[in-house]
Design a protein around this motif. Structure first.
Motif, short mmCIF file in Angstrom:
data_model
loop_
_atom_site.label_atom_id
_atom_site.label_comp_id
_atom_site.label_asym_id
_atom_site.label_seq_id
_atom_site.Cartn_x
_atom_site.Cartn_y
_atom_site.Cartn_z
N SER A 157 0.82 -1.21 0.00
CA SER A 157 0.00 0.00 0.00
C SER A 157 0.86 1.26 0.00
CB SER A 157 -0.90 0.01 1.24
OG SER A 157 -0.11 -0.01 2.43
N LEU A 158 2.14 1.11 0.33
CA LEU A 158 3.03 2.26 0.45
C LEU A 158 4.21 2.09 -0.50
CD1 LEU A 158 3.82 4.89 1.89
CD2 LEU A 158 5.04 3.48 3.59
N LEU A 159 4.50 3.13 -1.24
CA LEU A 159 5.64 3.16 -2.16
C LEU A 159 6.46 4.40 -1.85
CD1 LEU A 159 7.14 2.14 -4.77
CD2 LEU A 159 5.64 3.69 -6.04
N ASP A 160 7.75 4.19 -1.69
CA ASP A 160 8.64 5.31 -1.36
C ASP A 160 9.78 5.33 -2.38
OD1 ASP A 160 9.82 7.46 -0.05
OD2 ASP A 160 11.04 6.14 1.22
N VAL A 161 9.90 6.45 -3.09
CA VAL A 161 10.95 6.63 -4.08
C VAL A 161 11.84 7.77 -3.61
CG1 VAL A 161 11.49 7.14 -6.49
CG2 VAL A 161 9.43 5.84 -5.92
N ARG A 162 13.14 7.53 -3.58
CA ARG A 162 14.09 8.54 -3.12
C ARG A 162 15.21 8.70 -4.15
NH1 ARG A 162 14.66 7.55 3.46
NH2 ARG A 162 12.39 7.32 3.84
N VAL A 163 15.53 9.96 -4.43
CA VAL A 163 16.63 10.31 -5.34
C VAL A 163 17.65 11.09 -4.53
CG1 VAL A 163 17.27 11.51 -7.46
CG2 VAL A 163 15.03 10.40 -7.29
N ARG A 164 18.87 10.59 -4.50
CA ARG A 164 19.93 11.24 -3.72
C ARG A 164 21.05 11.68 -4.66
NH1 ARG A 164 18.70 6.53 -0.68
NH2 ARG A 164 17.61 7.00 1.30
N TYR A 165 21.34 12.97 -4.65
CA TYR A 165 22.46 13.52 -5.41
C TYR A 165 23.67 13.59 -4.47
CZ TYR A 165 19.14 14.87 -9.05
OH TYR A 165 18.18 14.86 -10.03
N LEU A 166 24.62 12.72 -4.70
CA LEU A 166 25.82 12.67 -3.87
C LEU A 166 26.98 13.33 -4.61
CD1 LEU A 166 25.36 9.01 -2.59
CD2 LEU A 166 24.52 11.15 -1.57
N VAL A 214 24.79 9.38 -8.24
CA VAL A 214 23.38 9.61 -7.99
C VAL A 214 22.77 8.27 -7.59
CG1 VAL A 214 22.77 9.29 -10.42
CG2 VAL A 214 21.22 10.52 -8.91
N GLU A 215 21.93 8.30 -6.58
CA GLU A 215 21.37 7.07 -6.04
C GLU A 215 19.85 7.11 -6.16
OE1 GLU A 215 22.75 5.05 -2.22
OE2 GLU A 215 20.84 5.92 -1.61
N ILE A 216 19.28 6.02 -6.66
CA ILE A 216 17.83 5.87 -6.77
C ILE A 216 17.44 4.70 -5.88
CG2 ILE A 216 15.89 5.57 -8.32
CD1 ILE A 216 17.55 8.02 -8.93
N GLU A 217 16.47 4.92 -4.98
CA GLU A 217 16.02 3.86 -4.09
C GLU A 217 14.50 3.80 -4.13
OE1 GLU A 217 17.35 2.43 0.25
OE2 GLU A 217 16.27 4.33 0.25
N VAL A 218 13.96 2.61 -4.37
CA VAL A 218 12.51 2.39 -4.44
C VAL A 218 12.18 1.28 -3.45
CG1 VAL A 218 10.55 1.74 -5.88
CG2 VAL A 218 12.44 3.07 -6.87
N THR A 219 11.29 1.57 -2.48
CA THR A 219 10.90 0.59 -1.47
C THR A 219 9.38 0.52 -1.39
OG1 THR A 219 10.98 2.24 0.30
CG2 THR A 219 12.99 0.96 -0.11
N ASP A 220 8.89 -0.62 -0.90
CA ASP A 220 7.45 -0.79 -0.69
C ASP A 220 7.25 -1.59 0.59
OD1 ASP A 220 6.85 -3.80 -1.38
OD2 ASP A 220 8.17 -3.10 -2.99
N ASP A 221 6.00 -1.69 1.02
CA ASP A 221 5.69 -2.42 2.26
C ASP A 221 4.95 -3.71 1.99
OD1 ASP A 221 3.35 -1.36 1.34
OD2 ASP A 221 2.68 -0.62 3.30
N GLY A 222 5.03 -4.22 0.79
CA GLY A 222 4.35 -5.47 0.48
C GLY A 222 5.05 -6.66 1.13
N ARG A 223 4.37 -7.79 1.11
CA ARG A 223 4.96 -9.00 1.69
C ARG A 223 6.09 -9.48 0.79
NH1 ARG A 223 -0.52 -10.04 2.46
NH2 ARG A 223 -0.60 -11.45 0.64
#
Length: 430
Positions: free
Chosen positions: A356-365, A369-378
């Protein structure tokens, strides 16, 4: 003289045998040489110039005259045997004082030359030629010894040079024969070396042709892989979003027509976006000059928010966080970051059970550059390393020398994290 000839050959290579056309030419040449030798014999007999002494019978003269050039018929097919046959017949014809020696001498030259140019066993070829030449010089010495006693007192009455006549005769004979056999040996080696170099050039040309064919094949395969990856990323994402939205529309169609219309509008927008991306991709593929218009370029990192918006429209609580100071990225890096984020979101929509939850993060180092995609599914999804989506992500990341992490999170759910290194010109230190 013979020892000074520089031989730069490789004994490992063997010259291929003569072709059928070359064997026919040898046949004609050998018969022509034999006919000319008989004609030369006729002229010598007609002039009475028997310089080697009283000749044998006419039949024997004909036999030895034919025996010297006739083996040239097989000179390239059996060069060693032909050389031995010509040499032996030449010496015997000289011993028997056959008056024809001009064409016979050139037949001997041709045999020694051919052995050098076509002999398959290089060591045996050299030894045999040196042996034949040595025998010829031995015969020359024997001839001078036999002829010395026949010299009359007034034979050199008209000699006026500073060199004694007999010595001058010997030196002249050795010099002429040395040049004669030296050239036969040298030109034979040169012809063989030229054939070997031509063979090497042909091999290099064949290797180059195969290398070019392989390069073209690899380019075609690479282009097919790229097209397949692009099609997968574009079609799979939008079709997955439309599938989720269509499912939601079906569930609320009777209960809440307003939500159903909203879902249908989202499906329409997703379809339109998918078509636009396909057109952009085809524009890139059709471009021939390597510099397509900006309108034809694929989406970049600045459009990840559109991917997150479509996830929201599909029913997820999606968030996007950008950390660090955004900076201009190389087009290829920006596109890779976008496609990886798009594929990760697609996988959440397709495979994340109960998410139900999707979190996308873009980090400029500083240097990446870092892209992280997480969710709360099983975390029940198998890590299918052969899946087209995961393979496509790995290919994109590997192209830029980046790192990809895919797997379940400690607290539940799934994580996709990508680090793409930045060129120095794009980094903060530039």
């Amino acid at each position: 003289m013979l020892g000074s000839v520089s031989i730069e050959t490789s004994d490992a290579w063997q010259r291929p045998g003569p072709t059928a056309e070359q064997r026919r030419l040898d046949l004609y040449a050998g018969l022509a040489a034999t006919a000319l030798a008989l004609f030369s014999l006729t002229l010598a007999r007609s002039t009475g110039a028997f310089v080697l002494g009283p000749p044998p019978s006419g039949l024997e003269q004909v036999l030895w005259t034919v025996a010297v050039p006739l083996p040239l018929i097989w000179r390239r097919r059996f060069p060693a045997a032909a050389t031995l046959a010509v040499s032996a017949a030449f010496v015997v014809s000289q011993v028997r004082a056959v008056p024809e020696w001009q064409l016979s001498s050139w037949a001997l030259f041709a045999a020694v030359f051919t052995l050098g140019a076509w002999g398959r066993d290089r060591r045996m070829s050299r030894r045999l030629r040196v042996g034949v030449i040595a025998v010829m010089f031995i015969w020359l010495g024997v001839y001078y010894m036999l002829s010395y006693g026949k010299i009359t007192g007034n034979a050199f009455a008209d000699a006026v040079g500073p060199v004694p006549p007999v010595l001058a005769l010997i030196v002249n004979g050795v010099l002429v024969n040395g040049l004669f056999f030296g050239f036969a040996y040298f030109f034979g080696e040169t012809a063989w070396l030229a054939a070997r170099r031509q063979h090497e050039v042909a091999q290099q040309a064949e290797r180059l042709r195969r290398s070019q064919a392989e390069a073209r094949e690899h380019a075609v395969v690479g282009e097919r892989v790229r097209i397949a990856r692009e099609l997968h990323d574009v079609v799979a994402h939008h079709v997955s979003v439309m599938g989720v939205q269509a499912s939601a529309c079906r569930r609320v169609l009777d209960k809440d027509p307003a939500k159903a219309r909203l879902a249908l509008a989202s499906i329409e927008e997703s379809a339109r976006t998918a078509v636009d991306e396909l057109r952009r991709m085809l524009g890139v593929l059709r471009a021939r000059d390597g510099a397509p218009d900006r309108a034809a370029q694929s989406a970049g990192i600045d459009q990840i928010d559109a991917v997150v918006d479509r996830a929201r429209e599909a029913g997820l609580r999606a968030t996007l966080g950008v950390y660090g100071e955004p900076m201009p990225l190389p087009e290829s890096v920006s596109q890779a970051a976008y496609r990886v984020a798009q594929e990760a979101v697609t996988n959440v929509l397709k495979h994340a059970t109960g998410a139900s939850l999707l979190d996308v993060r873009v980090r400029y180092l500083a240097q990446e550059v870092e892209i992280e995609v997480t969710d709360d599914g099983r975390a029940t999804r198998p890590t299918n390393t052969d899946g087209l989506g995961l393979v496509g992500m790995r290919e994109r990341v590997a192209t830029h020398g980046g790192a990809l992490e895919v797997g379940p999170r400690t607290g539940g759910g799934w994580r996709v994290r990508v680090r793409l290194p930045l060129p120095v010109a794009a980094g903060r230190l530039a």
